[in-house]
Design a protein around this motif. Structure first.
Motif, PDB file in Angstrom:
ATOM      1  N   LEU A  24       0.825  -1.208   0.000  1.00  0.00           N
ATOM      2  CA  LEU A  24       0.000   0.000   0.000  1.00  0.00           C
ATOM      3  C   LEU A  24       0.861   1.261   0.000  1.00  0.00           C
ATOM      4  O   LEU A  24       0.577   2.224  -0.726  1.00  0.00           O
ATOM      5  N   VAL A  25       1.931   1.262   0.771  1.00  0.00           N
ATOM      6  CA  VAL A  25       2.848   2.412   0.807  1.00  0.00           C
ATOM      7  C   VAL A  25       3.518   2.598  -0.557  1.00  0.00           C
ATOM      8  O   VAL A  25       3.605   3.720  -1.072  1.00  0.00           O
ATOM      9  N   ILE A  26       3.975   1.516  -1.173  1.00  0.00           N
ATOM     10  CA  ILE A  26       4.623   1.606  -2.486  1.00  0.00           C
ATOM     11  C   ILE A  26       3.639   2.111  -3.528  1.00  0.00           C
ATOM     12  O   ILE A  26       3.973   2.972  -4.354  1.00  0.00           O
ATOM     13  N   ALA A  27       2.408   1.609  -3.504  1.00  0.00           N
ATOM     14  CA  ALA A  27       1.393   2.061  -4.459  1.00  0.00           C
ATOM     15  C   ALA A  27       1.092   3.547  -4.273  1.00  0.00           C
ATOM     16  O   ALA A  27       0.924   4.281  -5.247  1.00  0.00           O
ATOM     17  N   THR A  28       1.043   3.994  -3.034  1.00  0.00           N
ATOM     18  CA  THR A  28       0.796   5.419  -2.761  1.00  0.00           C
ATOM     19  C   THR A  28       1.929   6.281  -3.295  1.00  0.00           C
ATOM     20  O   THR A  28       1.692   7.348  -3.873  1.00  0.00           O
ATOM     21  N   LEU A  29       3.172   5.835  -3.117  1.00  0.00           N
ATOM     22  CA  LEU A  29       4.312   6.600  -3.629  1.00  0.00           C
ATOM     23  C   LEU A  29       4.263   6.703  -5.156  1.00  0.00           C
ATOM     24  O   LEU A  29       4.489   7.784  -5.723  1.00  0.00           O
ATOM     25  N   PHE A  30       3.974   5.595  -5.828  1.00  0.00           N
ATOM     26  CA  PHE A  30       3.868   5.632  -7.290  1.00  0.00           C
ATOM     27  C   PHE A  30       2.734   6.543  -7.740  1.00  0.00           C
ATOM     28  O   PHE A  30       2.879   7.322  -8.681  1.00  0.00           O
ATOM     29  N   TYR A  31       1.581   6.457  -7.068  1.00  0.00           N
ATOM     30  CA  TYR A  31       0.429   7.289  -7.438  1.00  0.00           C
ATOM     31  C   TYR A  31       0.771   8.772  -7.294  1.00  0.00           C
ATOM     32  O   TYR A  31       0.496   9.572  -8.192  1.00  0.00           O
ATOM     33  N   ASN A  32       1.387   9.137  -6.183  1.00  0.00           N
ATOM     34  CA  ASN A  32       1.741  10.541  -5.965  1.00  0.00           C
ATOM     35  C   ASN A  32       2.788  11.016  -6.965  1.00  0.00           C
ATOM     36  O   ASN A  32       2.712  12.150  -7.454  1.00  0.00           O
ATOM     37  N   ALA A  33       3.747  10.167  -7.283  1.00  0.00           N
ATOM     38  CA  ALA A  33       4.783  10.554  -8.240  1.00  0.00           C
ATOM     39  C   ALA A  33       4.182  10.790  -9.622  1.00  0.00           C
ATOM     40  O   ALA A  33       4.507  11.777 -10.286  1.00  0.00           O
ATOM     41  N   ILE A  34       3.305   9.905 -10.053  1.00  0.00           N
ATOM     42  CA  ILE A  34       2.689  10.059 -11.378  1.00  0.00           C
ATOM     43  C   ILE A  34       1.792  11.290 -11.404  1.00  0.00           C
ATOM     44  O   ILE A  34       1.798  12.055 -12.371  1.00  0.00           O
ATOM     45  N   LYS A  35       1.028  11.494 -10.320  1.00  0.00           N
ATOM     46  CA  LYS A  35       0.125  12.646 -10.265  1.00  0.00           C
ATOM     47  C   LYS A  35       0.920  13.953 -10.303  1.00  0.00           C
ATOM     48  O   LYS A  35       0.564  14.882 -11.038  1.00  0.00           O
ATOM     49  N   GLU A  36       2.006  14.026  -9.536  1.00  0.00           N
ATOM     50  CA  GLU A  36       2.801  15.251  -9.510  1.00  0.00           C
ATOM     51  C   GLU A  36       3.526  15.483 -10.834  1.00  0.00           C
ATOM     52  O   GLU A  36       3.684  16.618 -11.260  1.00  0.00           O
ATOM     53  N   LYS A  37       3.944  14.413 -11.505  1.00  0.00           N
ATOM     54  CA  LYS A  37       4.602  14.572 -12.804  1.00  0.00           C
ATOM     55  C   LYS A  37       3.621  15.129 -13.822  1.00  0.00           C
ATOM     56  O   LYS A  37       3.951  16.025 -14.596  1.00  0.00           O
ATOM     57  N   ARG A  38       2.406  14.605 -13.839  1.00  0.00           N
ATOM     58  CA  ARG A  38       1.398  15.124 -14.780  1.00  0.00           C
ATOM     59  C   ARG A  38       1.066  16.582 -14.471  1.00  0.00           C
ATOM     60  O   ARG A  38       0.891  17.382 -15.373  1.00  0.00           O
ATOM     61  N   GLU A  39       0.971  16.896 -13.183  1.00  0.00           N
ATOM     62  CA  GLU A  39       0.689  18.269 -12.788  1.00  0.00           C
ATOM     63  C   GLU A  39       1.837  19.193 -13.211  1.00  0.00           C
ATOM     64  O   GLU A  39       1.612  20.281 -13.729  1.00  0.00           O
ATOM     65  N   PHE A  40       3.064  18.750 -13.008  1.00  0.00           N
ATOM     66  CA  PHE A  40       4.230  19.530 -13.407  1.00  0.00           C
ATOM     67  C   PHE A  40       4.260  19.730 -14.921  1.00  0.00           C
ATOM     68  O   PHE A  40       4.505  20.830 -15.415  1.00  0.00           O
ATOM     69  N   ASP A  41       4.001  18.657 -15.669  1.00  0.00           N
ATOM     70  CA  ASP A  41       4.007  18.747 -17.128  1.00  0.00           C
ATOM     71  C   ASP A  41       2.913  19.683 -17.639  1.00  0.00           C
ATOM     72  O   ASP A  41       3.116  20.417 -18.600  1.00  0.00           O
ATOM     73  N   SER A  42       1.743  19.656 -17.001  1.00  0.00           N
ATOM     74  CA  SER A  42       0.660  20.529 -17.458  1.00  0.00           C
ATOM     75  C   SER A  42       0.957  21.992 -17.116  1.00  0.00           C
ATOM     76  O   SER A  42       0.586  22.894 -17.876  1.00  0.00           O
ATOM     77  N   ASN A  43       1.637  22.240 -16.006  1.00  0.00           N
ATOM     78  CA  ASN A  43       1.980  23.616 -15.640  1.00  0.00           C
ATOM     79  C   ASN A  43       3.137  24.163 -16.470  1.00  0.00           C
ATOM     80  O   ASN A  43       3.231  25.366 -16.685  1.00  0.00           O
ATOM     81  N   ASN A  44       4.016  23.314 -16.930  1.00  0.00           N
ATOM     82  CA  ASN A  44       5.202  23.750 -17.659  1.00  0.00           C
ATOM     83  C   ASN A  44       5.172  23.344 -19.123  1.00  0.00           C
ATOM     84  O   ASN A  44       6.219  23.116 -19.720  1.00  0.00           O
ATOM     85  N   ALA A  45       3.992  23.225 -19.691  1.00  0.00           N
ATOM     86  CA  ALA A  45       3.882  22.846 -21.102  1.00  0.00           C
ATOM     87  C   ALA A  45       4.406  24.000 -21.956  1.00  0.00           C
ATOM     88  O   ALA A  45       4.061  25.163 -21.735  1.00  0.00           O
ATOM     89  N   PRO A  46       5.249  23.693 -22.936  1.00  0.00           N
ATOM     90  CA  PRO A  46       5.762  24.763 -23.794  1.00  0.00           C
ATOM     91  C   PRO A  46       4.658  25.292 -24.709  1.00  0.00           C
ATOM     92  O   PRO A  46       3.747  24.561 -25.091  1.00  0.00           O
ATOM     93  N   ALA A  47       4.757  26.572 -25.020  1.00  0.00           N
ATOM     94  CA  ALA A  47       3.790  27.172 -25.926  1.00  0.00           C
ATOM     95  C   ALA A  47       4.004  26.607 -27.325  1.00  0.00           C
ATOM     96  O   ALA A  47       5.122  26.497 -27.807  1.00  0.00           O
ATOM     97  N   VAL A  48       2.905  26.256 -27.982  1.00  0.00           N
ATOM     98  CA  VAL A  48       2.995  25.670 -29.313  1.00  0.00           C
ATOM     99  C   VAL A  48       3.127  26.800 -30.327  1.00  0.00           C
ATOM    100  O   VAL A  48       2.315  27.716 -30.375  1.00  0.00           O
ATOM    101  N   SER A  49       4.193  26.762 -31.106  1.00  0.00           N
ATOM    102  CA  SER A  49       4.377  27.751 -32.151  1.00  0.00           C
ATOM    103  C   SER A  49       4.130  27.091 -33.498  1.00  0.00           C
ATOM    104  O   SER A  49       3.979  25.885 -33.606  1.00  0.00           O
TER     105      SER A  49
END
Length: 75
Positions: A24-49
């Motif tokens: 359960l602890v390992i699953a929680t760590l993976f879930y949080n890591a994936i969620k934070e990575k997606r959040e980071f990627d959505s906040n830092n998405a490069p502008a499409v030119s």
């Protein structure tokens, strides 16, 4: 004649509990890591030119060309 009731060994139950807790602890760590990575990627998405859009279109057409089977193979 009658055997005394067998005492239950609590070791197996505790071992199962520890394994489930660790998983359960390992699953929680993976879930949080994936969620934070997606959040980071959505906040830092490069502008499409226009140039990057053209490059993406070229990459997409190259990828579809690479997927086509070679001639002479069974389809």
């Amino acid at each position: 004649m009658n055997k005394p009731p067998r005492k239950k060994n609590p070791t197996l139950g505790i071992a199962v509990f520890i394994v489930v807790a660790v998983l359960l602890v390992i699953a929680t760590l993976f879930y949080n890591a994936i969620k934070e990575k997606r959040e980071f990627d959505s906040n830092n998405a490069p502008a499409v030119s226009i140039s990057s859009g053209a490059a993406a279109a070229t990459a997409t057409s190259a990828a579809t060309t690479a997927v086509k089977p070679a001639s002479g193979t069974a389809q």
